[in-house]
Write an enzyme that holds these catalytic residues in place. Sequence first.
Site, PDB file in Angstrom:
ATOM      1  CB  SER A 174      -0.718  -0.091   1.179  1.00  0.00           C
ATOM      2  OG  SER A 174      -2.169   0.990   1.054  1.00  0.00           O
ATOM      3  CG  ASP A 198      -3.970  -3.106  -3.886  1.00  0.00           C
ATOM      4  OD1 ASP A 198      -3.839  -2.710  -4.665  1.00  0.00           O
ATOM      5  OD2 ASP A 198      -4.706  -3.054  -3.447  1.00  0.00           O
ATOM      6  CG  HIS A 257      -5.743  -2.960   0.113  1.00  0.00           C
ATOM      7  ND1 HIS A 257      -4.817  -2.235  -1.275  1.00  0.00           N
ATOM      8  CD2 HIS A 257      -5.206  -1.635   1.396  1.00  0.00           C
ATOM      9  CE1 HIS A 257      -3.783  -1.315  -0.281  1.00  0.00           C
ATOM     10  NE2 HIS A 257      -4.305  -1.159   0.553  1.00  0.00           N
TER      11      HIS A 257
END
Length: 319
Positions: A174, A198, A257
């Site tokens: 992330s 991601d 996610h």
Amino acid sequence: MHRPFFNSVVKWLAIVLVGLAVTATAIPVEDSPTVVHVVEGGNPLSLLQNDDSGQSSIDYYLFTRSNPTTAQRLYMNEESIKSSSFNPEHPTVVVVHGFLGSHNSALNPAIRDVHLNKADTNVIILNWNRIGGDDEDSAILNTPAVGRRLGQFLKFLSEVSGASYDKMHLIGFSLGAHLVGSAGRELDGKIARITGLDPAGRLWQVHPERLSSSDAQYVEGIHTSKEFGINFVIGHADFFPNGGESQPGCLTPVCSHYRSFQLYAATVEHNHLVGRRCSSLIQLLLDMCNGDILHMGNDDINKRGSGLYRVNTGWRYPY
């Protein structure tokens, strides 16, 4: 209360509870690891300034086959590195959490354990939650600076131990994906490999310091969530599992996610998820890709490849 309205509320609550249950299953909570401080004196690396305890605002926790579950905390001094179990002859994998994460986040043991089970490896878990905090805007603002500090630490590590950049693999989840990109940029793209799990999308689409292909010799993106991730190519090779918008078995965007690091961990263990190269995003979304194949993820420090790929997976480990 009218019966139709009451039924709607009950149905909505049921959906929310199921979604939370699925997310909780996909995101286990780990207890704090045991930590051994390796030479606490000297000059620990800090961002801007040390906290009130005099310790660094960034923590580096080392795991090897000699200490697979008991972390050794590293500092930016020579004795700290040389008295630890760090072996410069082995590959070094650095794992970086995202917003609201920490060294206790689920991705850390998942990635640590598969790498240590696969080969003799130095796994370094970076913790920067005292800087990121619970304010996303502040975390985004601080991300490039923390990444540069990581780059400086890796340069120091290389200088005092002889560890080669050609054996370093940075893995960021992330917001952590853009952080490791900044670290690689600090080292002029000499790092062997960066994997962005991601990579965060909010405010990063046009951010000048987002993860890019120039940040390492090989940069790979694994995109699993339309809601939280950045939905375009950022590396040499970019994989969009199941189209990259949502993942099988996930009822919430958070679950999709988090699936990025679960998929990555599975590929280190099995190296079984194979992508097909796509000529366009439309072809990718329609699942009509028929180009060359490339394995997604895995632990190959010398991995090479380029292009846009779709890989289809199952809904449970190893997917």
